[in-house]
Design a protein around this motif. Structure first.
Motif, PDB file in Angstrom:
ATOM      1  N   ALA A 106       8.915   2.056 -58.069  1.00 38.31           N
ATOM      2  CA  ALA A 106       8.808   2.775 -59.361  1.00 38.31           C
ATOM      3  C   ALA A 106       8.050   4.090 -59.244  1.00 38.31           C
ATOM      4  O   ALA A 106       7.747   4.732 -60.243  1.00 38.31           O
ATOM      5  N   SER A 107       7.764   4.511 -58.004  1.00 34.30           N
ATOM      6  CA  SER A 107       7.058   5.808 -57.869  1.00 34.30           C
ATOM      7  C   SER A 107       8.016   6.969 -58.084  1.00 34.30           C
ATOM      8  O   SER A 107       7.592   8.110 -58.258  1.00 34.30           O
ATOM      9  N   GLY A 108       9.311   6.677 -58.011  1.00 34.52           N
ATOM     10  CA  GLY A 108      10.304   7.728 -58.264  1.00 34.52           C
ATOM     11  C   GLY A 108      10.920   8.285 -57.002  1.00 34.52           C
ATOM     12  O   GLY A 108      11.577   9.320 -57.028  1.00 34.52           O
ATOM     13  N   LYS A 109      10.774   7.576 -55.864  1.00 32.09           N
ATOM     14  CA  LYS A 109      11.286   8.155 -54.610  1.00 32.09           C
ATOM     15  C   LYS A 109      12.806   8.270 -54.648  1.00 32.09           C
ATOM     16  O   LYS A 109      13.372   9.264 -54.197  1.00 32.09           O
ATOM     17  N   THR A 110      13.491   7.286 -55.255  1.00 27.86           N
ATOM     18  CA  THR A 110      14.961   7.404 -55.309  1.00 27.86           C
ATOM     19  C   THR A 110      15.363   8.553 -56.237  1.00 27.86           C
ATOM     20  O   THR A 110      16.249   9.340 -55.922  1.00 27.86           O
ATOM     21  N   THR A 111      14.660   8.653 -57.355  1.00 27.19           N
ATOM     22  CA  THR A 111      14.952   9.753 -58.294  1.00 27.19           C
ATOM     23  C   THR A 111      14.757  11.101 -57.616  1.00 27.19           C
ATOM     24  O   THR A 111      15.636  11.952 -57.614  1.00 27.19           O
ATOM     25  N   ARG A 117       5.701   1.130 -65.599  1.00 23.89           N
ATOM     26  CA  ARG A 117       6.856   2.060 -65.567  1.00 23.89           C
ATOM     27  C   ARG A 117       8.150   1.329 -65.189  1.00 23.89           C
ATOM     28  O   ARG A 117       9.216   1.572 -65.728  1.00 23.89           O
ATOM     29  N   LYS A 138      12.924   0.823 -66.272  1.00 28.04           N
ATOM     30  CA  LYS A 138      13.962   1.398 -65.390  1.00 28.04           C
ATOM     31  C   LYS A 138      15.351   0.920 -65.821  1.00 28.04           C
ATOM     32  O   LYS A 138      15.560  -0.244 -66.137  1.00 28.04           O
ATOM     33  N   TYR A 168      17.649   6.074 -64.849  1.00 29.85           N
ATOM     34  CA  TYR A 168      17.054   6.567 -66.095  1.00 29.85           C
ATOM     35  C   TYR A 168      15.839   5.730 -66.425  1.00 29.85           C
ATOM     36  O   TYR A 168      15.489   4.785 -65.710  1.00 29.85           O
ATOM     37  N   HIS A 169      15.220   6.087 -67.578  1.00 28.22           N
ATOM     38  CA  HIS A 169      14.062   5.303 -68.013  1.00 28.22           C
ATOM     39  C   HIS A 169      14.042   5.246 -69.533  1.00 28.22           C
ATOM     40  O   HIS A 169      14.309   6.273 -70.193  1.00 28.22           O
ATOM     41  N   GLN A 183       2.861  11.756 -62.831  1.00 26.17           N
ATOM     42  CA  GLN A 183       3.042  12.982 -63.627  1.00 26.17           C
ATOM     43  C   GLN A 183       4.539  13.125 -63.891  1.00 26.17           C
ATOM     44  O   GLN A 183       5.334  12.389 -63.291  1.00 26.17           O
ATOM     45  N   CYS A 204       8.371  13.659 -63.889  1.00 31.22           N
ATOM     46  CA  CYS A 204       9.293  13.656 -62.745  1.00 31.22           C
ATOM     47  C   CYS A 204       9.621  15.066 -62.255  1.00 31.22           C
ATOM     48  O   CYS A 204       9.666  15.326 -61.066  1.00 31.22           O
TER      49      CYS A 204
HETATM   50  N1  LIG Z   1       7.219  10.806 -62.404  1.00 32.89           N
HETATM   51  C1  LIG Z   1       7.816   9.886 -63.199  1.00 32.89           C
HETATM   52  N2  LIG Z   1       7.372   9.729 -64.451  1.00 32.89           N
HETATM   53  C2  LIG Z   1       7.944   8.808 -65.253  1.00 32.89           C
HETATM   54  N3  LIG Z   1       8.967   7.982 -64.885  1.00 32.89           N
HETATM   55  C3  LIG Z   1       9.425   8.108 -63.636  1.00 32.89           C
HETATM   56  C4  LIG Z   1       8.897   9.046 -62.729  1.00 32.89           C
HETATM   57  N4  LIG Z   1       9.570   8.920 -61.566  1.00 32.89           N
HETATM   58  C5  LIG Z   1      10.495   7.947 -61.754  1.00 32.89           C
HETATM   59  N5  LIG Z   1      10.415   7.458 -62.996  1.00 32.89           N
HETATM   60  C6  LIG Z   1      11.196   6.381 -63.558  1.00 32.89           C
HETATM   61  O1  LIG Z   1      10.686   5.201 -62.940  1.00 32.89           O
HETATM   62  C7  LIG Z   1      11.762   4.300 -62.643  1.00 32.89           C
HETATM   63  C8  LIG Z   1      11.779   4.063 -61.138  1.00 32.89           C
HETATM   64  O2  LIG Z   1      12.196   5.291 -60.486  1.00 32.89           O
HETATM   65  P1  LIG Z   1      12.870   5.181 -59.038  1.00 32.89           P
HETATM   66  O3  LIG Z   1      13.861   4.099 -58.996  1.00 32.89           O
HETATM   67  O4  LIG Z   1      13.289   6.547 -58.645  1.00 32.89           O
HETATM   68  O5  LIG Z   1      11.584   4.754 -58.198  1.00 32.89           O
HETATM   69  P2  LIG Z   1      11.615   4.166 -56.738  1.00 32.89           P
HETATM   70  O6  LIG Z   1      10.345   4.549 -56.090  1.00 32.89           O
HETATM   71  O7  LIG Z   1      12.874   4.522 -56.035  1.00 32.89           O
HETATM   72  O8  LIG Z   1      11.600   2.622 -57.072  1.00 32.89           O
HETATM   73  P3  LIG Z   1      12.173   1.428 -56.161  1.00 32.89           P
HETATM   74  O9  LIG Z   1      11.488   1.534 -54.849  1.00 32.89           O
HETATM   75  O10 LIG Z   1      11.798   0.208 -56.922  1.00 32.89           O
HETATM   76  O11 LIG Z   1      13.652   1.675 -56.074  1.00 32.89           O
HETATM   77  C9  LIG Z   1      13.024   4.984 -63.138  1.00 32.89           C
HETATM   78  O12 LIG Z   1      13.340   4.502 -64.426  1.00 32.89           O
HETATM   79  C10 LIG Z   1      12.658   6.463 -63.204  1.00 32.89           C
HETATM   80  O13 LIG Z   1      13.393   7.135 -64.218  1.00 32.89           O
END
Ligand SMILES: Nc1ncnc2c1ncn2[C@@H]1O[C@H](COP(=O)(O)OP(=O)(O)OP(=O)(O)O)[C@@H](O)[C@H]1O
Ligand SMILES: Nc1nc2c(ncn2[C@@H]2O[C@H](COP(=O)(O)OP(=O)(O)O)[C@@H](O)[C@H]2O)c(=O)[nH]1
Length: 389
Positions: A67-72, A174, A178, A188-189, A244, A246
């Motif tokens: 959920a840190s947003g690495k995939t995003t 967070r 997701k 999305y979120h 912070q 995205c």
């Molecule tokens: N900086 C951010 N602030 C708020 N929400 C975020 C942010 N980055 C990502 N998100 C949201 O958090 C959720 C997880 O994002 P994402 O899947 O990119 O994280 P991830 O690190 O790839 O997680 P995982 O390892 O579980 O796949 C998504 O709904 C995304 O929209």
């Protein structure tokens, strides 16, 4: 000491050519690939490496807790840089690949892929033409130190590694919001990134594994591994705060991956200090020259010395000083060229201030091959300039 016994001087054009054409980096990258792959016949390998010319394509690793947003961020970067995005999910989804089928079976049964199977899948993918030509971003890989070391041994060298970080409590909260678009794979979120189109809203799905308990378990696993992975990338790692917006995370990541690291190439600083009168150019130039052993070249001072020495150029400059009019650019450039071509400037580098003062002078300087590799612009509010003693 006559010219026959004087020490051999490296012509100034040599280091400048090497710097302008990144010759050192080119050779360093090729040597690195040679030593990693150890081809039976190095010559064809080197020719192929040079013709491929892919030393500067993106080679990025993005790590971070759930959920840190690495995939995003990885998806946005891949789109922006027109490069390939590789994740565990995308690697095992590959069709007509026995390796991928084997990995899918493991993933479905044990929710993980054995290290060597994942590495072989990744190696197979990175050898494909599009990854060679357009580069790649690894999303969440390596997951363990063993994977990191194996990747390195295979010569898969990233140029930039980004590690996202945020408090666990923020990530657990967070992850509950997701949502994934099953059609496009876009993420999305419910709170932070809700699509405006109702058609997309209606088809969004809640992915598996985002409950508080499951996220907490993944976080534990991540923290256990990441402390052993990051030391593998001491000089190319950047940690970015993911707590912070995205978009802010994305632009910090983009800025970082678009910077090139200092190579081991010999580097002669050629610094240009610009700014209005009184902005401190002379003072900063003196400090830079003292700290880095550069030659302090003040254009105004050079012209005054030429007049005082009654040199050939001094006699040409004298009338303009007497009439208090600007000295013609071509004369100024001749005096500057004479100084910048002296051995001390060529060998130790220089910090120039007081020239160029306008675009024409800048063009003249560039056309004569005097290209600064560091440019500093000093600004100052007008009011402050008039208050200077
Ligand atoms: N900086 C951010 N602030 C708020 N929400 C975020 C942010 N980055 C990502 N998100 C949201 O958090 C959720 C997880 O994002 P994402 O899947 O990119 O994280 P991830 O690190 O790839 O997680 P995982 O390892 O579980 O796949 C998504 O709904 C995304 O929209
Ligand atoms: N307060 C302050 N004064 C400065 C600074 N740098 C230079 N000065 C003073 O400003 C005056 C002009 O500085 P100088 O280096 O000659 O400016 P130049 O015209 O850009 O070369 C001198 O009296 C300096 O001592 C600074 O950072 N702060």
């Amino acid at each position: 000491m006559d010219a026959t016994t004087a020490p051999h001087r490296i012509p100034p054009q040599m280091p400048q050519y090497g710097e302008a054409n990144h010759v050192f980096e080119l050779m360093q990258n090729m040597l690195e690939q040679l030593l990693i792959h150890q081809p039976k016949d190095p010559i064809p390998f080197m020719i192929d490496h040079l013709q491929r010319d892919n030393d500067y394509v993106p080679k990025i690793i993005i790590l971070g807790p759930p959920a840190s947003g690495k995939t995003t961020i990885a998806m946005w970067l891949a789109k922006h840089l027109s490069t390939n995005l590789l994740s565990v999910e995308s690697l095992i989804a590959k069709e007509y690949s026995p390796l991928a089928a084997d990995a899918r079976m493991h993933y479905q049964k044990f929710k993980m892929v054995p290290n060597m199977l994942l590495i072989r899948l990744m190696q197979e993918r990175l050898k494909e033409e599009d990854c060679i030509r357009r580069g790649w971003i690894l999303d969440g890989i390596p997951e363990t130190r063993e994977q990191a070391l194996t990747i390195q041994t295979l010569g898969i060298s990233p140029r930039h590694v980004i590690a996202l970080s945020a408090p666990d409590t923020v990530l657990i909260e967070r992850n509950l919001g997701k949502r994934i678009d099953p059609q496009t794979g876009e993420i999305y979120h419910t709170t932070f990134d809700w699509p405006p189109e109702s058609e997309i809203q209606n088809r969004l799905m809640m992915p598996a594994g985002i409950s508080e308990g499951e996220t907490a378990r993944k976080l534990l696993e991540y923290h256990r591994n990441i402390v052993r992975i990051l030391p593998s990338y001491p000089k190319i790692l950047k940690v970015i705060n993911a707590d912070q917006p995205c978009v802010d995370v994305f632009y910090q990541a983009l800025t970082y991956v678009q910077t090139s690291h200092r190579s081991n190439a010999p580097f002669t600083p050629r610094v240009l200090l610009c700014g209005p009168v009184g902005s401190g150019k002379s003072l900063q130039a003196a400090l830079l020259a003292q700290k880095y052993g550069l030659i302090n070249v003040c254009c105004g001072q050079l012209l005054k010395e030429a007049v005082a020495d009654k040199s050939k150029y001094g006699e040409m400059i004298q009338p303009f000083f007497e009439k208090e009019t600007a000295v013609p650019d071509n004369i100024v450039m001749k005096v500057l060229k004479q100084r910048l071509d002296q051995q001390d400037c060529v060998e130790r580098g220089w910090v120039l201030h007081g020239f160029p003062r306008d675009l024409d002078q800048a063009h003249v300087m560039d056309s004569l091959g005097y290209k600064p590799n560091r440019r500093l612009w000093e600004t100052l509010p007008c009011a402050s300039i008039f208050c200077l003693p």
